[in-house]
Structures are given as structure tokens and as C-alpha cells.
Design a protein around this motif. Structure first.
Motif, mmCIF file in Angstrom:
data_model
loop_
_atom_site.group_PDB
_atom_site.id
_atom_site.type_symbol
_atom_site.label_atom_id
_atom_site.label_comp_id
_atom_site.label_asym_id
_atom_site.label_seq_id
_atom_site.Cartn_x
_atom_site.Cartn_y
_atom_site.Cartn_z
ATOM 1 N N TYR A 43 1.064 -1.096 -0.195
ATOM 2 C CA TYR A 43 -0.050 -0.089 0.114
ATOM 3 C C TYR A 43 0.693 1.370 -0.014
ATOM 4 O O TYR A 43 0.426 2.219 0.511
ATOM 5 C CB TYR A 43 -0.811 -0.059 0.880
ATOM 6 N N GLN A 44 2.006 1.063 -0.678
ATOM 7 C CA GLN A 44 2.787 2.327 -0.475
ATOM 8 C C GLN A 44 2.397 3.463 -1.661
ATOM 9 O O GLN A 44 2.739 4.565 -1.523
ATOM 10 C CB GLN A 44 4.344 2.139 -0.929
ATOM 11 N N ARG A 45 1.726 3.269 -2.379
ATOM 12 C CA ARG A 45 1.116 3.802 -3.486
ATOM 13 C C ARG A 45 0.126 5.105 -3.023
ATOM 14 O O ARG A 45 -0.933 4.510 -2.329
ATOM 15 C CB ARG A 45 0.298 3.116 -4.625
ATOM 16 N N ARG A 46 0.029 6.155 -3.379
ATOM 17 C CA ARG A 46 -0.830 7.104 -2.890
ATOM 18 C C ARG A 46 -2.022 7.053 -4.013
ATOM 19 O O ARG A 46 -1.816 6.992 -5.116
ATOM 20 C CB ARG A 46 -0.068 8.563 -3.287
ATOM 21 N N VAL A 47 -3.207 7.060 -3.280
ATOM 22 C CA VAL A 47 -4.251 7.118 -3.866
ATOM 23 C C VAL A 47 -5.280 8.212 -3.827
ATOM 24 O O VAL A 47 -6.081 8.668 -4.773
ATOM 25 C CB VAL A 47 -5.190 5.913 -3.840
ATOM 26 N N TYR A 48 -4.978 8.784 -2.707
ATOM 27 C CA TYR A 48 -5.718 10.281 -2.623
ATOM 28 C C TYR A 48 -4.912 11.320 -3.058
ATOM 29 O O TYR A 48 -3.757 11.242 -3.116
ATOM 30 C CB TYR A 48 -5.824 10.497 -0.899
ATOM 31 N N THR A 49 -5.557 12.539 -3.321
ATOM 32 C CA THR A 49 -5.093 13.582 -3.962
ATOM 33 C C THR A 49 -5.160 14.642 -2.822
ATOM 34 O O THR A 49 -6.248 14.952 -2.193
ATOM 35 C CB THR A 49 -5.571 14.144 -5.483
ATOM 36 N N THR A 50 -4.116 15.532 -2.760
ATOM 37 C CA THR A 50 -4.087 16.576 -1.967
ATOM 38 C C THR A 50 -4.794 17.786 -2.355
ATOM 39 O O THR A 50 -4.544 18.117 -3.671
ATOM 40 C CB THR A 50 -2.720 17.153 -1.691
ATOM 41 N N VAL A 51 -5.782 18.328 -1.766
ATOM 42 C CA VAL A 51 -6.562 19.477 -2.283
ATOM 43 C C VAL A 51 -5.986 20.852 -1.781
ATOM 44 O O VAL A 51 -6.182 21.763 -2.385
ATOM 45 C CB VAL A 51 -7.930 19.325 -1.945
ATOM 46 N N PHE A 52 -5.516 20.675 -0.635
ATOM 47 C CA PHE A 52 -5.179 21.834 0.443
ATOM 48 C C PHE A 52 -4.107 21.417 1.268
ATOM 49 O O PHE A 52 -4.163 20.387 2.000
ATOM 50 C CB PHE A 52 -6.417 22.298 0.902
ATOM 51 N N LYS A 53 -2.973 22.420 1.416
ATOM 52 C CA LYS A 53 -2.176 21.892 2.656
ATOM 53 C C LYS A 53 -1.714 23.331 3.160
ATOM 54 O O LYS A 53 -1.150 24.010 2.408
ATOM 55 C CB LYS A 53 -1.068 21.072 2.024
ATOM 56 N N ILE A 54 -1.628 23.515 4.439
ATOM 57 C CA ILE A 54 -0.906 24.691 4.796
ATOM 58 C C ILE A 54 -0.371 24.470 6.085
ATOM 59 O O ILE A 54 -0.779 23.656 6.892
ATOM 60 C CB ILE A 54 -2.282 25.673 5.325
ATOM 61 N N ILE A 55 1.012 24.973 6.121
ATOM 62 C CA ILE A 55 1.745 24.727 7.524
ATOM 63 C C ILE A 55 1.775 26.112 8.321
ATOM 64 O O ILE A 55 2.441 27.063 7.831
ATOM 65 C CB ILE A 55 3.108 24.477 6.761
ATOM 66 N N TYR A 56 1.176 26.059 9.225
ATOM 67 C CA TYR A 56 1.463 27.218 10.313
ATOM 68 C C TYR A 56 2.762 27.471 10.853
ATOM 69 O O TYR A 56 3.591 26.635 11.191
ATOM 70 C CB TYR A 56 0.287 26.831 11.469
#
Ligand code: SAM
Length: 230
Positions: A217-230
Motif C-alpha cells: 500500500y505504498q502507492r498514494r491514491v488520495y489527492t491533496t486538495v489543500f495544505k497549509i503549514i502554520y
């Protein structure tokens, strides 16, 4: 307060009690719970997952830092990520969480996805704590709904016995304990249970992770929509 706020409040209290560092909200919809949790100082990583990118995008901007976050930077690191994907699929970025919440999610799952859900959430993600809420159908006659279910997208609504049988079986299969509670008290003298039924699952073992198990299960299947680092 409205029922959804009572559900969020319940989660917030659990977070304040158990102080998880990494929390994932599955079926996060318009990110309102994530927004509330962003103010819990113990949390360093918040992830929201939903199958619908559009619904997540509605209020996504709420998760962005406020001017005060720049003016008074806090000691704590906080990363907020929104992912598009299904709870019926395993993705390695969901590993290592302390708490996973599934608020009013399971009743939206088709039978085949509901069948995969326990293996993905309990078996694969395997967080220390899982909270699942779903409508209690025994309460419905008090709501004066004309339709069969409370929401047209619901695939089912369970009574207490149905939910508890499912939950106890899943907990036993994946080595969790489960306790039942809820929000939305019935009127005095009515034994119908809470309007929203909630199962709180706690992993028995310290860690359930055998790294080699996850190689496939190393493969990414979800996609990133938003990412914020505070
Ligand atoms: N958790 C939110 C709350 O408490 O306000 C809203 C839950 S909403 C009733 C159900 C959400 O589950 C929807 O946003 C829907 O897009 C999402 N959903 C349905 N099937 C899903 C799946 N297979 N994987 C991930 N999310 C899913």
C-alpha cells in the motif's frame, strides 16, 4: 445548540481529554469540525478526507491562518491537509494517526464501501482512537420526517441494536474496545436513545503496525486538495 454542534463539541471534549497530536476527520465535508479542532493546542497535524472535492472547497479558506497567527506565531507546529479520496481505499498518508473521526459518514456509504470501511480504518489506519457517529433510527418518529431517512443520501439508518452489533463485531475483529454514547437527548420518559448514536473505539494494543504488511500500500491514491503549514 443544533445537533451538529453537539457532535463537534463531543469530539472537542474527547480531544481535550486525550490530547491526540495527529487527528484525521473522514468525510470532513465543509471542514467545520476541522476548523474547530484547529484551536485545540495539542494537535500538530489535522487531515480532512472527503470523496467530494467541491464540498471541501466551500469553506476551505477558513482553515488558512488568521492575521493573528502571523502576528503572534505560536510555539506549536500545525499542518492542515485536505485530501480527496474514499474511505474504501487505503493510502499510506493515513498511517500514524492518534484519533480518527467519522461523523455522520457511514450511513452515506454504499454496501460495498461499508464492507471495506473497517479494514481500511481499523485494520490499516489503526489509530489509537476511532469515533463513529450515525443517526439512531429509533429517534426518527420524534423528528416528524416524512421520508424514510433523515437525508436523501442516506443508504441506511440503524437502530441502537443494529449499530451496536456492527460496532462490537468490528471492534472484536480489529482488537479494539468500544463504548456507546450519543448526543441529542430524547424527551423525558422516552426510551429511544440519543438522536445521534456514537461509538468510541480504543485500540487495545499499543501499536498495531507491522511495517512489511504495508508494502503493497505504498502507492498514494488520495489527492491533496489543500495544505497549509502554520
Ligand atoms: N462529517 C461532516 C459533519 O459532521 O458535518 C459531514 C458528513 S456528510 C453528512 C457525509 C460526507 O461523507 C459527505 O461530505 C460525503 O461527500 C462524504 N463521503 C461519502 N462517501 C464517502 C467516501 N466513500 N469516502 C469519503 N467521504 C465520503
Amino acid at each position: 445548540p443544533p445537533l451538529y454542534k453537539q457532535r463537534y463539541h463531543f469530539i472537542k471534549q474527547l480531544v481535550n481529554k486525550h490530547k491526540p497530536k495527529k487527528v484525521a476527520d473522514l468525510g470532513c465535508a465543509d471542514c467545520r469540525l476541522l476548523w474547530m479542532l484547529k484551536f485545540c493546542n495539542c494537535i500538530e497535524e489535522l487531515v480532512g478526507l472527503d470523496i467530494s472535492e467541491e464540498v471541501m472547497k466551500e469553506n476551505m479558506y477558513m482553515l488558512s491562518p488568521l492575521p493573528s497567527d502571523y502576528l503572534q506565531p505560536s510555539e506549536r507546529q500545525l499542518t492542515v491537509t485536505l485530501l480527496q479520496g474514499s474511505v474504501a481505499q487505503k493510502d499510506p498518508c493515513m498511517l500514524g494517526f492518534d484519533m480518527v473521526t467519522c461523523i455522520e459518514l457511514i450511513e452515506h456509504l454504499e454496501a460495498k464501501d461499508l464492507e471495506k470501511f473497517p479494514e481500511v480504518v481499523f485494520g490499516f489506519m489503526s489509530p489509537a482512537m476511532i469515533v463513529i457517529s450515525t443517526p439512531n433510527s429509533e429517534f426518527n418518529y420524534l423528528l416528524q420526517t416524512v421520508s424514510l431517512f433523515r437525508h436523501p443520501d442516506h443508504k441506511f439508518e440503524w437502530n441502537r441494536t443494529q449499530f451496536q452489533n456492527w460496532a462490537v463485531e468490528v471492534a472484536a475483529r480489529y482488537d479494539y474496545t468500544v463504548e456507546f454514547t450519543g448526543v441529542g437527548e430524547p424527551p423525558h420518559g422516552k426510551d429511544v436513545g440519543f438522536c445521534t448514536q456514537i461509538g468510541v473505539f480504543v485500540r487495545k494494543k499499543l501499536r498495531n503496525v507491522e511495517p512489511d504488511r504495508f508494502e503493497e500500500y505504498q502507492r498514494r491514491v488520495y489527492t491533496t486538495v489543500f495544505k497549509i503549514i502554520y
